[in-house]
Design a protein around this motif. Structure first.
Motif, mmCIF file in Angstrom:
data_model
loop_
_atom_site.group_PDB
_atom_site.id
_atom_site.type_symbol
_atom_site.label_atom_id
_atom_site.label_comp_id
_atom_site.label_asym_id
_atom_site.label_seq_id
_atom_site.Cartn_x
_atom_site.Cartn_y
_atom_site.Cartn_z
ATOM 1 N N LYS A 106 0.803 -1.227 0.000
ATOM 2 C CA LYS A 106 0.000 0.000 0.000
ATOM 3 C C LYS A 106 0.834 1.273 0.000
ATOM 4 O O LYS A 106 0.656 2.150 0.830
ATOM 5 N N PHE A 149 -4.613 -16.727 4.370
ATOM 6 C CA PHE A 149 -4.631 -15.661 5.391
ATOM 7 C C PHE A 149 -4.572 -16.220 6.794
ATOM 8 O O PHE A 149 -4.291 -15.498 7.752
ATOM 9 N N CYS A 175 0.108 -6.012 11.231
ATOM 10 C CA CYS A 175 -0.315 -5.658 9.871
ATOM 11 C C CYS A 175 -0.584 -4.163 9.720
ATOM 12 O O CYS A 175 -1.304 -3.750 8.800
ATOM 13 N N GLN A 216 -15.740 -4.483 10.163
ATOM 14 C CA GLN A 216 -15.504 -5.019 8.815
ATOM 15 C C GLN A 216 -14.067 -5.479 8.727
ATOM 16 O O GLN A 216 -13.143 -4.731 9.054
ATOM 17 N N GLY A 217 -13.848 -6.708 8.300
ATOM 18 C CA GLY A 217 -12.507 -7.229 8.137
ATOM 19 C C GLY A 217 -11.854 -6.729 6.859
ATOM 20 O O GLY A 217 -12.516 -6.196 5.961
ATOM 21 N N SER A 218 -10.541 -6.914 6.775
ATOM 22 C CA SER A 218 -9.766 -6.593 5.570
ATOM 23 C C SER A 218 -9.852 -5.128 5.151
ATOM 24 O O SER A 218 -9.882 -4.817 3.955
ATOM 25 N N LYS A 258 -7.764 -2.154 4.642
ATOM 26 C CA LYS A 258 -6.321 -2.226 4.438
ATOM 27 C C LYS A 258 -5.526 -1.060 5.027
ATOM 28 O O LYS A 258 -4.355 -1.219 5.353
ATOM 29 N N ASP A 306 -11.613 -3.519 11.628
ATOM 30 C CA ASP A 306 -11.527 -4.732 12.433
ATOM 31 C C ASP A 306 -10.571 -4.478 13.603
ATOM 32 O O ASP A 306 -10.139 -3.340 13.838
ATOM 33 N N ARG A 311 -7.100 -2.838 12.495
ATOM 34 C CA ARG A 311 -7.062 -1.436 12.103
ATOM 35 C C ARG A 311 -7.418 -0.505 13.254
ATOM 36 O O ARG A 311 -6.861 0.591 13.360
#
Length: 597
Positions: free
Chosen positions: A74, A252, A386, A431-433, A435, A447, A450
């Protein structure tokens, strides 16, 4: 008396020669220092060019180096290696890890386990190659430091002892460039110029040696983490039936396995960052040549030349009491490269002023600022393995605004930072993922990863420290040692103790993570994160369900020692297997005195 003086004089010469590369209590005479410097120069000429070439061959495995940007994770831009026959490649990363994420070959957890085993073996072999280069580099660093003792009043007769010329060939790296400049100054008898380039030469050697330290440490981590992962091999090999109940193995899930998240982060972020810094070293840019040979603040000579202006800007902005601490970062093992890995992103992304604001707040919040605490502010990713690694994401305008409102004692400040994140989360929900922080702020949805990063980022942007990410691998009791779900939360150290924080929950403090999860029946692994070169590494790992009790990786810049590994095998110390023998029922007879009749 005369004989005694002669003996003392001879002993003085002998001792000064024996301690050529050590720190002296008092300056030696100019001629003695010149002899020591000449000896160091000869050693540099004989060893440094070959050593620099060997490091490039072993670590980069390429001859043609050009700086080209590669977007990864990213927006983190790496200058990587160009191989005319194969396109753009990342040799270190390819050798150590990326095959794990080949989905065609890693369709089961058992297959992934076998890949990790190979990675550990490869990292161990790689370390055997790079280790001797580190040892040799430390010797060359001592010689380069001794060369800096070249006296300013060195006369023409003494300069003749520097007749050896450096044979760097066409080497385009920073060290070869410095050696050529130094060699020319010595040959021309320009003492002051030679002293300047001696400092530049020493700084270049220090930079490369520190990168070798990181390579050595990263490969050690990968070997140890792969061994932890491999301890669960019997469960992974027989996991298909268990995993079929949750839809089968998916890639994952790797980050939920014991040690998996750290293996992933080190090899996909930290190893590539070492390569980025190495390529910077081996390709001297126009900005580098303009910045070199100026003399001035000796502390800045260990920094990549093109980044020295950023250091001067930071020094000028910091309070006087904080400047020696910042200078010490640039002379501290491991922290020098860690600083380099961050400052390039702050400067390239135009966020240097934001970092300076956070550092000034930190110095105001903590009168006892240290190298470690200042580096905690400088380290870009916060709150999760992450976490995004760009300065732009860390200093999103909304995060800058919130950080400006975070004030007071650390506990109060943390609750304020958590409150901003919780209010945003309450608006959008889970909400997952998601970024990036930018995406989370835009949608209000996130999530555990984050929101933990968001809390940690606001807290750090306001100048506060003490936060560590916690990663938990979970699975139901029937799943035995196979984790199919993961969770991220926070550990925060205050002056009066440590607390655990559930990012997705309401603002508040809970039980420290180690106490909370040590006996949890569905928790298979629990890791505490420490900052690495670019991301995070699991410095401490607990395993509530057994096999291993706990392990601790070596993290020298935190003063953390390696624990939980066998001295004989190097593998994690396994707990004794539970006994399979049937229990004998013990019949307790009544005592005549106790029962009456």
């Amino acid at each position: 008396m005369t004989i005694r003086r002669m003996i003392l004089a001879v002993l003085g010469v002998i001792l000064s020669s024996a301690s050529a590369y050590t720190t002296r209590a008092a300056p030696a005479p100019a001629d003695t220092r010149a002899v020591v410097a000449a000896k160091a120069w000869k050693e540099l000429c004989n060893k440094a060019p070959a050593w620099t070439a060997d490091v490039r061959i072993v670590l980069l495995a390429d001859k043609d180096l050009t700086k080209k940007p590669l977007k990864l994770h990213k927006g983190l831009r790496y200058r990587t290696v160009k191989d005319s026959s194969k396109g753009y490649a990342q040799p270190i990363a390819n050798q150590l890890f990326f095959s794990v994420f080949n989905k065609d070959k890693a369709k089961t957890l058992g297959a992934v386990g076998r890949f990790v085993e190979k990675i550990g073996a490869h990292a161990e072999a790689f370390r055997r190659k790079s280790g001797p280069l580190l040892v040799e580099g430390e010797k060359i660093e001592r010689a380069a430091k001794a060369l800096c003792e070249l006296p300013a009043d060195c006369d023409a007769s003494l300069m003749k002892s520097f007749k050896t010329r450096a044979r760097t060939g066409k080497g385009r790296d920073e060290l070869s460039y410095c050696l050529r400049k130094l060699s020319a100054a010595l040959a021309a008898g320009r003492v002051e110029q030679a002293r300047v380039w001696a400092g530049e030469t020493h700084g270049a050697v220090v930079r490369l040696v520190d990168l070798l330290r990181w390579v050595d440490l990263q490969t050690e981590w990968i070997v140890d983490l792969a061994a932890v992962f491999g301890s669960f091999k019997p469960y992974f090999d027989n996991s298909d039936a268990v995993l079929s109940k949750v839809g089968g193995w998916r890639i994952f899930m790797f980050g939920r396995c014991p040690a998996g998240q750290s293996i992933q982060t080190i090899c996909s972020k930290d190893v590539l960052m070492v390569e980025h810094l190495l390529v910077d070293f081996y390709t001297v840019s126009r900005a580098d040549t303009v910045a070199m040979g100026k003399g001035g603040d000796a502390a800045l000579l260990t920094v990549t030349p093109a980044r020295r202006s950023a250091c001067r800007k930071i020094l000028a902005a910091l309070p006087a009491r904080a400047r020696p601490i910042f200078r010490k970062i640039l002379r501290t093992d491991f922290e020098l490269s860690a600083f380099g890995s961050n400052i390039c992103r702050y400067e390239d992304e135009g966020r240097l002023d934001d970092l300076i604001r956070s550092l000034k707040r930190h110095v105001a919040n903590y009168p006892d600022t240290t190298v470690g605490s200042m580096m905690e502010i400088i380290h870009i990713p916060k709150g999760a393995w992450c976490a995004t690694t760009t300065a732009t994401d860390r200093y999103h305008p909304k995060l800058i605004e919130w950080a400006g409102k975070v004030q007071g004692k650390p506990r109060k400040a943390f609750l304020t930072a958590h409150g901003f994140a919780h209010k945003l989360y309450s608006r959008g929900g889970y909400q997952g993922s998601v970024k990036t922080l930018t995406d989370a702020i835009k949608s209000g949805r996130m999530d555990c990863i984050r929101i933990s990063q968001l809390i940690g980022t606001v807290y750090a942007n306001a100048g506060y420290i003490g936060l560590h990410p916690i990663r938990v691998g979970k699975g139901s009791v029937r799943e035995k040692k196979v984790a199919t779900s993961g969770h991220t939360l926070l550990s925060v150290k205050f002056a009066d103790g440590e607390v655990g924080v559930e990012g997705l929950g309401s603002p508040g403090f809970g039980t420290p993570y180690a106490q909370r999860y040590k006996a949890a029946p569905n928790v298979l692994s629990c890791s505490r994160g420490y900052r690495a070169l670019c991301g995070w590494v699991a410095g401490e790992m607990y395993f509530p369900q057994g096999i291993i009790k706990s392990v601790q990786l070596r993290i020298p810049y935190y003063g953390i020692k390696r624990k939980g590994f066998s001295k004989q095998t190097g593998k994690p110390i396994l707990l004794p297997a539970p006994s399979t023998q049937p229990r004998c029922r013990t019949v307790r007879r009544r005592s005549p005195q106790a029962g009456g009749g």
